[in-house]
Write a protein that holds these residues in place. Sequence first.
Motif, mmCIF file in Angstrom:
data_model
loop_
_atom_site.group_PDB
_atom_site.id
_atom_site.type_symbol
_atom_site.label_atom_id
_atom_site.label_comp_id
_atom_site.label_asym_id
_atom_site.label_seq_id
_atom_site.Cartn_x
_atom_site.Cartn_y
_atom_site.Cartn_z
ATOM 1 N N VAL A 138 13.596 -7.085 8.330
ATOM 2 C CA VAL A 138 13.362 -8.292 9.110
ATOM 3 C C VAL A 138 14.461 -9.298 8.770
ATOM 4 O O VAL A 138 14.629 -9.662 7.599
ATOM 5 N N ILE A 139 15.208 -9.730 9.766
ATOM 6 C CA ILE A 139 16.279 -10.692 9.555
ATOM 7 C C ILE A 139 15.703 -12.106 9.535
ATOM 8 O O ILE A 139 14.927 -12.491 10.415
ATOM 9 N N VAL A 140 16.101 -12.873 8.532
ATOM 10 C CA VAL A 140 15.765 -14.297 8.452
ATOM 11 C C VAL A 140 17.069 -15.044 8.734
ATOM 12 O O VAL A 140 17.929 -15.151 7.860
ATOM 13 N N PRO A 141 17.274 -15.544 9.969
ATOM 14 C CA PRO A 141 18.569 -16.127 10.327
ATOM 15 C C PRO A 141 18.753 -17.539 9.785
ATOM 16 O O PRO A 141 17.789 -18.281 9.575
ATOM 17 N N GLY A 142 20.003 -17.899 9.558
ATOM 18 C CA GLY A 142 20.327 -19.248 9.107
ATOM 19 C C GLY A 142 21.742 -19.302 8.572
ATOM 20 O O GLY A 142 22.365 -18.259 8.314
ATOM 21 N N THR A 143 22.288 -20.501 8.399
ATOM 22 C CA THR A 143 23.594 -20.638 7.769
ATOM 23 C C THR A 143 23.475 -20.296 6.294
ATOM 24 O O THR A 143 22.371 -20.187 5.749
ATOM 25 N N SER A 144 24.602 -20.135 5.630
ATOM 26 C CA SER A 144 24.572 -19.840 4.202
ATOM 27 C C SER A 144 23.804 -20.907 3.434
ATOM 28 O O SER A 144 23.030 -20.607 2.524
ATOM 29 N N THR B 113 0.837 -1.193 0.000
ATOM 30 C CA THR B 113 0.000 0.000 0.000
ATOM 31 C C THR B 113 0.869 1.239 0.000
ATOM 32 O O THR B 113 2.010 1.240 0.455
ATOM 33 N N ALA B 114 0.318 2.317 -0.509
ATOM 34 C CA ALA B 114 1.101 3.538 -0.685
ATOM 35 C C ALA B 114 1.593 4.098 0.639
ATOM 36 O O ALA B 114 2.636 4.739 0.695
ATOM 37 N N HIS B 115 0.855 3.880 1.708
ATOM 38 C CA HIS B 115 1.198 4.490 2.991
ATOM 39 C C HIS B 115 1.915 3.526 3.933
ATOM 40 O O HIS B 115 2.349 3.932 5.001
ATOM 41 N N ALA B 116 2.009 2.255 3.529
ATOM 42 C CA ALA B 116 2.656 1.284 4.403
ATOM 43 C C ALA B 116 4.174 1.427 4.320
ATOM 44 O O ALA B 116 4.720 1.751 3.272
ATOM 45 N N THR B 117 4.849 1.207 5.448
ATOM 46 C CA THR B 117 6.309 1.223 5.445
ATOM 47 C C THR B 117 6.810 -0.042 4.768
ATOM 48 O O THR B 117 6.457 -1.146 5.182
ATOM 49 N N PRO B 118 7.627 0.063 3.709
ATOM 50 C CA PRO B 118 8.129 -1.134 3.029
ATOM 51 C C PRO B 118 8.950 -2.002 3.984
ATOM 52 O O PRO B 118 9.624 -1.492 4.892
ATOM 53 N N THR B 119 8.870 -3.300 3.803
ATOM 54 C CA THR B 119 9.619 -4.250 4.622
ATOM 55 C C THR B 119 10.611 -5.006 3.751
ATOM 56 O O THR B 119 10.244 -5.547 2.710
ATOM 57 N N LEU B 120 11.861 -5.012 4.162
ATOM 58 C CA LEU B 120 12.903 -5.775 3.491
ATOM 59 C C LEU B 120 13.224 -7.008 4.316
ATOM 60 O O LEU B 120 13.409 -6.914 5.532
ATOM 61 N N TYR B 121 13.316 -8.173 3.672
ATOM 62 C CA TYR B 121 13.671 -9.415 4.353
ATOM 63 C C TYR B 121 15.117 -9.769 4.007
ATOM 64 O O TYR B 121 15.485 -9.879 2.844
ATOM 65 N N LEU B 122 15.908 -9.914 5.048
ATOM 66 C CA LEU B 122 17.351 -10.090 4.921
ATOM 67 C C LEU B 122 17.773 -11.443 5.473
ATOM 68 O O LEU B 122 17.646 -11.704 6.671
ATOM 69 N N MET C 150 26.649 -12.262 14.458
ATOM 70 C CA MET C 150 26.487 -11.388 13.292
ATOM 71 C C MET C 150 25.092 -10.769 13.264
ATOM 72 O O MET C 150 24.931 -9.570 13.009
ATOM 73 N N GLU C 151 24.088 -11.571 13.532
ATOM 74 C CA GLU C 151 22.719 -11.064 13.549
ATOM 75 C C GLU C 151 22.560 -9.970 14.609
ATOM 76 O O GLU C 151 21.952 -8.921 14.354
ATOM 77 N N ARG C 152 23.130 -10.186 15.790
ATOM 78 C CA ARG C 152 22.993 -9.202 16.869
ATOM 79 C C ARG C 152 23.685 -7.892 16.514
ATOM 80 O O ARG C 152 23.159 -6.805 16.794
ATOM 81 N N VAL C 153 24.862 -7.974 15.907
ATOM 82 C CA VAL C 153 25.589 -6.759 15.529
ATOM 83 C C VAL C 153 24.791 -5.950 14.518
ATOM 84 O O VAL C 153 24.650 -4.725 14.645
ATOM 85 N N TYR C 154 24.250 -6.617 13.507
ATOM 86 C CA TYR C 154 23.480 -5.892 12.494
ATOM 87 C C TYR C 154 22.176 -5.347 13.080
ATOM 88 O O TYR C 154 21.771 -4.221 12.774
ATOM 89 N N ALA C 155 21.513 -6.136 13.913
ATOM 90 C CA ALA C 155 20.244 -5.703 14.497
ATOM 91 C C ALA C 155 20.433 -4.511 15.422
ATOM 92 O O ALA C 155 19.592 -3.600 15.468
ATOM 93 N N ASP C 156 21.556 -4.487 16.139
ATOM 94 C CA ASP C 156 21.785 -3.430 17.132
ATOM 95 C C ASP C 156 22.514 -2.205 16.565
ATOM 96 O O ASP C 156 22.220 -1.068 16.955
ATOM 97 N N LYS C 157 23.460 -2.416 15.654
ATOM 98 C CA LYS C 157 24.369 -1.349 15.250
ATOM 99 C C LYS C 157 24.212 -0.867 13.813
ATOM 100 O O LYS C 157 24.582 0.278 13.509
ATOM 101 N N VAL C 158 23.708 -1.704 12.928
ATOM 102 C CA VAL C 158 23.684 -1.351 11.508
ATOM 103 C C VAL C 158 22.285 -1.025 11.009
ATOM 104 O O VAL C 158 22.041 0.039 10.421
ATOM 105 N N LEU C 159 21.357 -1.911 11.243
ATOM 106 C CA LEU C 159 20.035 -1.786 10.633
ATOM 107 C C LEU C 159 19.202 -0.614 11.148
ATOM 108 O O LEU C 159 18.453 -0.019 10.360
ATOM 109 N N PRO C 160 19.244 -0.256 12.430
ATOM 110 C CA PRO C 160 18.422 0.880 12.872
ATOM 111 C C PRO C 160 18.706 2.156 12.078
ATOM 112 O O PRO C 160 17.776 2.866 11.673
ATOM 113 N N ALA C 161 19.970 2.468 11.832
ATOM 114 C CA ALA C 161 20.313 3.662 11.066
ATOM 115 C C ALA C 161 19.873 3.517 9.610
ATOM 116 O O ALA C 161 19.398 4.481 8.993
ATOM 117 N N PHE C 162 20.006 2.312 9.057
ATOM 118 C CA PHE C 162 19.589 2.081 7.673
ATOM 119 C C PHE C 162 18.077 2.243 7.538
ATOM 120 O O PHE C 162 17.585 2.862 6.583
#
Length: 247
Positions: free
Chosen positions: A55-61, A18-27, A34-46
Motif C-alpha cells: 500500500v503506497i502512502v503518498p507524500g513529499t519527503s 494472522t497466519a493465513h492473512a496476506t502480509p501488507t507492506l506500507y510504503l 513516481m507513484e504511478r510508475v511503481y504502482a503499475d510497473k514495479v509493485l505488481p511483480a514484487f
Amino acid sequence: MQSRLALSCLSLALLAGTAHATPTLYLGMNGGTMERVYADKVLPAFEKANNVKVVIVPGTSSDILAKVQANQANPQMHVMFLDDGIMYRAISMGLCDKLAPSPPLEQIPAKARIKDEAVAVTLGVTGLGYNARMFKDKGWAAPTSWMDLADSRFKDKVVFQSLASSTFGLHGFLMFNRIQGGDETNVEPGFKAWPTTVGPNVLEYIASSAKISEMVQTDEAAIFPLTPTQVATQKLLGIPMEYAQPK
C-alpha cells in the motif's frame, strides 16, 4: 550535482498478523508520476514474487518523514523513499533500521549506501530549470552557471526550494557554496554571500517543487534548481520549461 533518492527499511512489526492473512507492506513515497510508475510497473511483480500486498502512502519527503516521526513508537510504514538530504535527517533521528546483508545489497556500490541504513534506488542530476517562454519573450540566453541565479535580470524571479525539505534546493545551495570557496563541511561562505547575491532575486522559498509548474505558468518563476527528469515531465504536461546543465 548528483541527487540521490534513497530507500530505507523501518520496523517490520506491522507484518505480524494472522497466519493465513496476506502480509501488507506500507510504503511511503512521492506521489504523482513516481507513484504511478511503481504502482503499475514495479509493485505488481514484487507482490506476486513475495506474496505480499503493498500500500503506497503518498507524500513529499518532508511529509513522509513527519508521519514516521510522529508514529515512531508505533510505526505505520515499513519502508520510505526520501530525498538524500531528508534521509540523512531520518537516520540521525534514529528512524531507520540497519539493512540486512543480502547478495543483492552486495551488488550495490558503496557510494549508493548511507550509513548501512539506506540505499539509493535512483541517481539523477540536479541543474537549472527555466521558464522557456519567458526567456524567449525577453531574448535571454539559456543559463549556463549556478551564478546565473544571482543575475540582476532575475530580480524576484528566482524560485528556490527550502533547504530543509528539498534535495534540489539543498544541491543548488551547495553548488553555490562551492563557488564561494566552501565545501560540504564548511557552508559559511555560501550563507555569507547569499544575502547580497542570490538572495535578493528569490521571490519565494517553497517547500515542494510541485509549486514550480504553477509559478512558471503565471510567469512568476524564471529560474530554479531542478532535474532534467522533472523538467521533461512538466514539458509533457505542456508547461514551458527547459533544462540547463550548469558549468
